[in-house]
Write an enzyme that holds these catalytic residues in place. Sequence first.
Site, short mmCIF file in Angstrom:
data_model
loop_
_atom_site.label_atom_id
_atom_site.label_comp_id
_atom_site.label_asym_id
_atom_site.label_seq_id
_atom_site.Cartn_x
_atom_site.Cartn_y
_atom_site.Cartn_z
N CYS A 31 43.74 -7.63 1.30
CA CYS A 31 43.92 -6.29 0.74
C CYS A 31 45.23 -6.25 -0.04
O CYS A 31 46.29 -6.59 0.51
CB CYS A 31 43.93 -5.27 1.88
SG CYS A 31 44.29 -3.60 1.32
N THR A 74 9.43 -6.32 0.38
CA THR A 74 10.10 -6.47 1.67
C THR A 74 9.10 -6.97 2.71
O THR A 74 7.93 -6.57 2.70
CB THR A 74 10.76 -5.16 2.16
OG1 THR A 74 11.31 -5.37 3.46
CG2 THR A 74 9.81 -3.98 2.19
N ASP A 129 22.42 -7.05 -3.91
CA ASP A 129 22.74 -7.83 -5.11
C ASP A 129 23.19 -7.01 -6.32
O ASP A 129 23.68 -7.58 -7.30
CB ASP A 129 21.54 -8.72 -5.50
CG ASP A 129 20.24 -7.93 -5.74
OD1 ASP A 129 20.31 -6.77 -6.15
OD2 ASP A 129 19.16 -8.51 -5.51
N ASN A 157 3.48 -6.54 -2.86
CA ASN A 157 3.98 -7.77 -2.24
C ASN A 157 2.91 -8.86 -2.42
O ASN A 157 1.74 -8.59 -2.21
CB ASN A 157 4.22 -7.52 -0.74
CG ASN A 157 5.11 -8.55 -0.09
OD1 ASN A 157 4.91 -9.75 -0.28
ND2 ASN A 157 6.07 -8.11 0.68
N HIS A 164 22.10 -1.77 3.18
CA HIS A 164 22.83 -2.92 3.73
C HIS A 164 24.12 -3.23 2.99
O HIS A 164 24.68 -4.30 3.16
CB HIS A 164 21.91 -4.16 3.77
CG HIS A 164 20.74 -3.98 4.70
ND1 HIS A 164 19.60 -4.75 4.64
CD2 HIS A 164 20.55 -3.12 5.73
CE1 HIS A 164 18.76 -4.37 5.59
NE2 HIS A 164 19.30 -3.37 6.26
N GLN A 208 17.29 -2.42 0.43
CA GLN A 208 17.94 -3.26 1.45
C GLN A 208 18.77 -4.33 0.75
O GLN A 208 19.48 -5.09 1.40
CB GLN A 208 16.87 -3.96 2.30
CG GLN A 208 16.01 -3.01 3.10
CD GLN A 208 14.77 -3.71 3.62
OE1 GLN A 208 14.79 -4.32 4.69
NE2 GLN A 208 13.67 -3.65 2.90
N ASN A 209 18.66 -4.40 -0.56
CA ASN A 209 19.33 -5.47 -1.30
C ASN A 209 20.81 -5.16 -1.51
O ASN A 209 21.20 -4.02 -1.67
CB ASN A 209 18.65 -5.69 -2.65
CG ASN A 209 17.21 -6.12 -2.48
OD1 ASN A 209 16.81 -6.48 -1.37
ND2 ASN A 209 16.44 -6.08 -3.53
P1 OAD Z 1 12.50 -10.95 3.15
O1 OAD Z 1 12.96 -12.25 2.64
O2 OAD Z 1 12.35 -10.79 4.62
O3 OAD Z 1 11.12 -10.59 2.49
C1 OAD Z 1 10.91 -10.70 1.12
C2 OAD Z 1 9.50 -10.21 0.82
O4 OAD Z 1 9.33 -10.22 -0.58
C3 OAD Z 1 8.41 -11.08 1.41
O5 OAD Z 1 7.47 -10.26 2.10
C4 OAD Z 1 7.77 -11.75 0.19
O6 OAD Z 1 6.37 -11.93 0.36
C5 OAD Z 1 8.06 -10.71 -0.88
N1 OAD Z 1 8.12 -11.23 -2.25
C6 OAD Z 1 8.44 -12.47 -2.69
N2 OAD Z 1 8.41 -12.52 -4.02
C7 OAD Z 1 8.05 -11.29 -4.47
C8 OAD Z 1 7.85 -10.71 -5.74
N3 OAD Z 1 8.01 -11.40 -6.87
N4 OAD Z 1 7.52 -9.40 -5.81
C9 OAD Z 1 7.34 -8.68 -4.68
N5 OAD Z 1 7.51 -9.17 -3.45
C10 OAD Z 1 7.87 -10.45 -3.33
O7 OAD Z 1 13.49 -9.83 2.55
P2 OAD Z 1 13.75 -8.34 3.06
O8 OAD Z 1 12.51 -7.73 3.57
O9 OAD Z 1 14.48 -7.66 1.98
O10 OAD Z 1 19.42 -7.89 5.83
O11 OAD Z 1 14.73 -8.60 4.26
C11 OAD Z 1 15.26 -7.51 4.91
C12 OAD Z 1 16.65 -7.82 5.38
O12 OAD Z 1 16.63 -9.03 6.13
C13 OAD Z 1 17.64 -8.11 4.29
O13 OAD Z 1 18.16 -6.95 3.68
C14 OAD Z 1 18.71 -8.84 5.04
C15 OAD Z 1 17.87 -9.75 5.92
O14 OAD Z 1 18.38 -9.99 7.17
C16 OAD Z 1 20.73 -8.05 6.02
O15 OAD Z 1 21.36 -8.97 5.54
C17 OAD Z 1 21.33 -6.99 6.86
#
Ligand code: OAD
Length: 251
Positions: free
Chosen positions: A150, A191, A106, A216, A121, A103-104
Site C-alpha cells: 500500500c 457457468t 477479468d 452453455n 467475486h 462471477q468473473n
Molecule cells: P466454470 O469453469 O466452473 O464453468 C465454466 C462453464 O462455461 C462450463 O459449464 C462450460 O461448459 C461453459 N463454457 C465453456 N465455454 C463456453 C462458451 N464459449 N460459451 C458458454 N459457455 C461456455 O466457471 P464458473 O461457473 O464461472 O470462483 O465458476 C464459478 C466460480 O468457480 C468462479 O467464479 C471461481 C471458481 O471457483 C472464485 O474464484 C471465487
Amino acid sequence: MKNKENVTSLTEILQNMKRIAVLTGAGISAESGIPTFRGKEGLWKTYRAEELATPSAFSQNPKLVWEWYDWRRGLIGPKEPNAGHKVLACWEKIFPSFALITQNIDGLHQKAGSKNILELHGNIWKLRCTEEGTITENHEAPLKEIPPRCPDCGALLRPHVVWFGESLSSSTLHKAYLLSSSCEIMFVVGTSAVVQPAASLPFSASEAGAKIVEINPDPTPLTSYSDFSFRGKAGEILPLIDEELNIESQD
Ligand code: OAD
C-alpha cells in the site's frame, strides 16, 4: 436447428420483457482466450486452488499467491471482449431494466462497454489494502513489485477477489438476490452453476416466476430447470438472439 427454433420463441417472449437479469461465468470469456475453471483445460486442474486462492495461502506465502495473480493478470490483460460480452453491453442500453451479475473477475464486461455490473467475486484489476481496506484500480501487468504494498501505509495489498473460504460481500449478494428475484427473465451464461451462492441466484429468479435461459455448450445442474436451454457458445448464441430481437439502441 433446434437452437434456431428456440431463438425464435425466446425473442417473441423477450420483446415484451422489461426486467432482464444475466448471470455470467467463466464460459463467456472462454472465446476471448481466458481459461475456465472446471473444463478440460480448467485453471483449477493445473494449479491447486487451495494452495493459491485462499486467505491462508496468502498469509503463508503472499509472494507465491501474487506471482500466480500476476501471471493471470498478464494472461487476461491483452484479451479482448468477444461477441457475447458485446451483446450484453448493448442490451444494457436497450432494455428498460437490465442487470448484469458476473462471477468473473477479468473485467471483460467493462471492456465491452457494460457500465452496471455486479461483480460477485471481485475484480483482478483491483487491489485492496490488507490493513485499511482501501481499494485501488491497478492495470500494471506485470506488477512493479511483488507482493505489492500500500503506498499509504506500507501494508500488503491483496487482490480484491473472493477466495475459497471467504464470504461474498453481503451488500453485493443482497443486491444480486434482489435483482434475481425481481427480474422477468434470467440468462445464465457460461457457468457450471455449481459454486454457491451464485448458483442459487437462478433458482431464486425461477421461484419468483422468472423464465430461465441457459447458454452453455454442456449441460449443468441448472439445465433441467431452464425454460430455454441453448447448447452452444455464448459468442455465437447471444448474437443470434440479438439479431432476431432487432431492437435499436437508444444512443
Ligand atoms: P466454470 O469453469 O466452473 O464453468 C465454466 C462453464 O462455461 C462450463 O459449464 C462450460 O461448459 C461453459 N463454457 C465453456 N465455454 C463456453 C462458451 N464459449 N460459451 C458458454 N459457455 C461456455 O466457471 P464458473 O461457473 O464461472 O470462483 O465458476 C464459478 C466460480 O468457480 C468462479 O467464479 C471461481 C471458481 O471457483 C472464485 O474464484 C471465487
